[in-house]
Design an enzyme around this catalytic site. Sequence first.
Site, short mmCIF file in Angstrom:
data_model
loop_
_atom_site.label_atom_id
_atom_site.label_comp_id
_atom_site.label_asym_id
_atom_site.label_seq_id
_atom_site.Cartn_x
_atom_site.Cartn_y
_atom_site.Cartn_z
N TRP A 1 1.02 -1.57 0.36
CA TRP A 1 -0.01 -0.23 -0.28
C TRP A 1 0.96 1.42 0.41
O TRP A 1 0.42 2.07 -0.60
CB TRP A 1 -0.83 -0.03 1.33
CG TRP A 1 -0.02 -0.09 2.70
CD1 TRP A 1 -0.08 0.30 3.35
CD2 TRP A 1 -0.51 -1.59 2.85
NE1 TRP A 1 0.30 -0.02 4.54
CE2 TRP A 1 -0.04 -1.79 4.44
CE3 TRP A 1 0.12 -3.04 2.69
CZ2 TRP A 1 0.19 -2.75 4.60
CZ3 TRP A 1 -0.27 -3.97 3.46
CH2 TRP A 1 0.44 -4.03 4.68
N GLU B 1 -5.66 0.83 5.85
CA GLU B 1 -5.28 1.65 7.32
C GLU B 1 -6.87 0.71 7.80
O GLU B 1 -6.74 0.05 9.09
CB GLU B 1 -5.71 2.72 7.14
CG GLU B 1 -4.39 3.54 7.04
CD GLU B 1 -3.35 3.37 7.74
OE1 GLU B 1 -3.33 3.13 9.20
OE2 GLU B 1 -2.16 3.39 7.42
N THR C 1 -5.16 -5.64 13.31
CA THR C 1 -3.88 -6.85 12.20
C THR C 1 -3.11 -6.90 11.77
O THR C 1 -2.53 -5.94 11.15
CB THR C 1 -5.18 -7.39 10.87
OG1 THR C 1 -6.64 -8.00 10.82
CG2 THR C 1 -4.69 -8.47 10.20
N LEU D 1 -9.65 -13.17 8.55
CA LEU D 1 -9.18 -11.74 9.25
C LEU D 1 -9.66 -11.53 10.45
O LEU D 1 -9.30 -10.22 10.95
CB LEU D 1 -9.14 -10.70 8.13
CG LEU D 1 -7.68 -9.38 7.57
CD1 LEU D 1 -6.91 -10.18 7.95
CD2 LEU D 1 -8.54 -9.13 6.37
N TYR E 1 -9.39 7.59 13.99
CA TYR E 1 -7.58 7.30 13.54
C TYR E 1 -7.67 6.90 12.48
O TYR E 1 -7.26 8.19 11.20
CB TYR E 1 -7.81 5.55 14.31
CG TYR E 1 -6.62 5.05 13.72
CD1 TYR E 1 -5.03 5.50 13.96
CD2 TYR E 1 -6.81 3.88 12.35
CE1 TYR E 1 -4.05 4.94 13.12
CE2 TYR E 1 -5.39 3.40 10.91
CZ TYR E 1 -4.02 3.84 11.94
OH TYR E 1 -2.76 3.65 11.19
N ASP F 1 -2.70 5.53 17.44
CA ASP F 1 -2.94 3.68 17.74
C ASP F 1 -1.72 3.11 18.54
O ASP F 1 -1.04 3.70 19.18
CB ASP F 1 -2.44 3.33 16.33
CG ASP F 1 -1.31 2.96 15.77
OD1 ASP F 1 0.17 3.90 16.34
OD2 ASP F 1 -0.69 2.26 14.88
N CYS G 1 10.85 0.81 18.47
CA CYS G 1 10.19 1.22 20.16
C CYS G 1 9.25 0.14 19.42
O CYS G 1 8.03 0.35 20.47
CB CYS G 1 9.36 2.47 20.05
SG CYS G 1 9.62 2.92 21.49
N CYS H 1 17.82 3.98 17.50
CA CYS H 1 16.68 5.00 17.50
C CYS H 1 16.45 6.60 16.64
O CYS H 1 17.86 6.95 17.89
CB CYS H 1 15.73 5.02 18.63
SG CYS H 1 14.06 5.56 18.97
FE1 SF4 Z 1 11.48 4.36 21.96
FE2 SF4 Z 1 13.40 5.22 21.43
FE3 SF4 Z 1 12.76 6.10 23.53
FE4 SF4 Z 1 14.33 3.98 23.21
S1 SF4 Z 1 14.37 6.21 22.90
S2 SF4 Z 1 12.30 3.97 24.43
S3 SF4 Z 1 13.01 3.34 21.14
S4 SF4 Z 1 11.30 5.68 21.04
#
Ligand code: SF4
Length: 352
Positions: free
Chosen positions: A30, A43, A49, A86, A126, A144, A193, A203
Amino acid sequence: MGATLSRARRDTVRRRLIAWYRLAQRDLPWRQSSDPYRIWLSETMLQQTRVETAVPYYERFVARFPSVEALAAADEEDVLRLWAGLGYYARARNLRRAAERIVRDHGGELPRSAEALAELPGVGRYTVGALRSIAFKEAAPIVDGNVRRVLSRLFAVADLADSEAWRLAGELVPARDPDLFNQALMELGATVCTPRKPACRVCPVRRICAARASGRPEDFPAPKRKPKPRAVRALAGVLVRRGRVLLLRRPSHGLLGGLWEIPNVADAPAPALLELVRERTGLRVAAGAALGRIRHQFTHLDLSLDVVALEDRGGRLEAGVRSEARLCARDELAELPLSRLMKKALALSPAP
Ligand code: SF4
């Protein structure tokens, strides 16, 4: 006053997330399209899912219904068949109804305003945010589960209320590239995360993240207490007549609405099952051998389904009920929308 970021930090979060997303985004079907219909469909599928599960369903769905018009003209049963397995079937029924509404009221184009979008069946806050930002490039927030977790960690707010999450997402989403930013937030939550063992070392917003600074990012957000699913027992029967299995159609609203199933009753003894078959089809049956028991988890229900064979005691399928009941050859089963639960139950019955 709730959590907030200075303008400079906000800009840094936006810049870093978007740059990271441009490089790290997963190649999903998508994402190759800017067609609002496809974005809406994806979405909708992705609510409740997983991405890997949704991909083949999405591809089959757009191949069969490539446009809003095609979906609006479809039979509900065809739509449900492509959705079968689904779960959360109200999503499929609402998609088709909304497509009808879009053709009727909006000339086949998804409307752009939040109010008009929110009036479509199945389109909640959303989806409105996803469509406005991803399809129409407006600075509309989305929240979300993934976004909520990232925000809870970024600001180190363990019990982040929904209203607060929406407020923060609204503050962060930029006027420029809101589509990339929102998708980046979701992608970060899905791939970096993560609920357990977030990969803070790679990150893009690690220097700004308050949860990381606390040394215990996994403590954010605090786990929500989920209500225990209610235990329900049910009894289902398999009637095979001349190689054909008796199936009934569920009413089109509610759990598994519009799908086909073998006759079944909840919290009721065998005579209630036999009576149900007689009432809904005109066929007479008796309870036969036990075939097995299936455990199946719905969001709020923990179902234990006993499956028995039904002995054929005669009678004819009444003409008036044929759209709601049918004797179906095994090779026709693939053409009907059946839930996973029903596929498991049918697998218990001996091949005719
Ligand atoms: Fe999440 Fe990034 Fe914070 Fe770590 S540093 S908790 S991965 S936002």
